[in-house]
Design an enzyme around this catalytic site. Structure first.
Site, short mmCIF file in Angstrom:
data_model
loop_
_atom_site.label_atom_id
_atom_site.label_comp_id
_atom_site.label_asym_id
_atom_site.label_seq_id
_atom_site.Cartn_x
_atom_site.Cartn_y
_atom_site.Cartn_z
N THR A 41 0.92 -1.00 -0.09
CA THR A 41 0.06 0.00 0.12
C THR A 41 0.83 1.24 -0.03
O THR A 41 0.40 2.34 -0.40
CB THR A 41 -0.84 -0.05 1.28
N ASP A 96 9.84 0.91 4.71
CA ASP A 96 10.73 0.15 5.44
C ASP A 96 11.90 1.24 5.89
O ASP A 96 12.02 1.23 7.17
CB ASP A 96 11.55 -0.72 4.24
N TYR A 107 8.34 -7.05 -8.56
CA TYR A 107 7.86 -6.07 -7.51
C TYR A 107 7.65 -4.72 -8.47
O TYR A 107 6.59 -4.04 -7.87
CB TYR A 107 9.26 -5.88 -6.64
#
Length: 380
Positions: free
Chosen positions: A33, A167, A217
């Site tokens: 998200t 992250d 990804y």
């Protein structure tokens, strides 16, 4: 580990280093998200990268990686993408240079116990630890948010992974026993206590190695962007999937490839789940929170297609057990870990069960980590 890293540095470089501890992260809910301007719910954990670092008075940067006993060096005159682990350090240095910060030569030893490819964001820990170390050594006066954005840019430009901000943000902003709801559009954030002493966060490593730099990804990101473009033709106010509703998506379903529709449906649902989840945490409703985790896994597996048979099997095992409030694949996917909320006094039974059944099915032993929620990057 900190002491060993320091001793290794003194042995290699003959001087006293600065020590920086940089944690991995978990994300309780809100997967894929962040690059869609949505919400995430991460926390820093006790798995970490440790830097021992000092200036060397030259124009050369020298690094020793404890995990593979490998040395690497690069000149500050030519910082360009290079294969291997040193690329992450070079990305941070190049990003600082591009932003006008002066960087001089340094020596460092990099150690750690974050398993690579397990979805615990070892790359962000490497980036965050180095930018915090250089900020201390050179007195840049960077805010934690600026450091996170530097780490994100480094990952975009050197390894070439178009990651969201989660992250790096969690790595630098973590607080002990707190999870963080981050709005990935505004970068506003709020801490929520993870106050469930009767439960442990247990990570089960499928031992399927993943790499976020894999093309899949970036493909997911492109698919989401193409869905947004289709919706924008009818709803120009929509800037990202954060702004889209299921009804808007349905309006353009016929013109979208089936996989693009599925990707967008998952993200719209997941953004909503994070908002619901924080309310459940505040009310102490961990079992209801856990049901949302299972929903997330189903979406990641069937709609977003970033799971794998091993991860699906681990989550199915968790769903059989009464001591597990919830479980799902965590991180970018394509391998790595599941995150499980397990009753503290049943952790040993649960890990024995997982090991036995996983070995029986896949003939390999899953690594299992019982983690605690800790502070973000710390300069000692």
């Amino acid at each position: 580990m900190i002491q060993k890293t320091k001793e290794q540095f003194v042995e290699l470089f003959g001087k006293e280093p600065l020590i920086v501890v940089s944690p991995g992260r978990i994300n309780l809910i809100g997967e894929h998200t962040d690059y869609n301007d949505g919400f995430v719910l991460p926390a820093a954990i006790d798995k970490k990268i440790v830097y021992a670092i000092a200036l060397n008075g030259t124009n050369q940067c020298n690094a020793f990686a404890e995990f593979n006993q490998e040395k690497a060096s690069f000149s500050l005159d030519a910082v360009v993408p290079t294969p291997g682990w040193i690329n992450y350090l070079m990305g941070v240095v190049a990003t600082l240079q591009q932003r006008g910060y002066s960087v001089a030569g340094f020596d460092c030893v990099v150690a750690g116990d974050i398993p690579v490819g397990a979805g615990l964001s070892s790359s962000a820990a490497v980036e965050g630890g180095l930018v915090a170390a250089l900020d201390k050594l050179f007195g840049y006066g960077l805010s934690r948010m600026e450091m996170a954005l530097i780490g994100q840019q480094a990952e975009h430009t050197f390894p070439g992974v178009m990651c969201g901000i989660m992250d790096q943000f969690a790595n630098l902003h973590g607080k002990k026993d707190q999870v963080i709801r981050l709005d990935c559009r505004s970068l506003d954030y709020e801490y929520f206590p993870f106050a469930f002493p009767g439960y442990k966060v247990v990570l089960c490593n499928s031992m399927v190695h993943h790499s976020l730099a894999s093309s899949e990804y970036n493909v997911r990101r492109q698919q989401c962007e193409s869905g947004v473009k289709a919706i924008q033709r009818l709803h120009p106010e929509v800037k990202s999937l954060r702004d889209a509703s299921k009804s808007m998506l349905e309006e353009v379903k016929e013109e979208l490839p089936a996989k693009v529709y599925d990707r967008c449906l998952y993200v719209i649902d997941e953004i909503s789940r994070v908002q619901t989840a924080t309310g459940l945490l505040q009310q102490g409703k961990l079992n209801e929170f856990g049901k949302l985790m299972y929903e997330t896994h189903e979406g990641l597996s069937k709609l977003y297609e970033v799971s794998c048979p091993e991860l699906d099997f681990l989550v199915s095992l968790a769903s059989e057990r009464e001591e597990v409030a919830g479980a799902r694949v965590m991180g970018g996917g394509f391998g790595g870990c599941t995150i499980n909320l397990v009753e503290a006094d049943k952790v040993e039974d649960y890990t024995s069960f997982i090991r036995s059944r996983y070995q029986e099915r896949y003939k390999k032993d899953p690594e299992i980590y019982v983690t605690t929620i800790e502070n973000g990057v710390t300069v000692l």
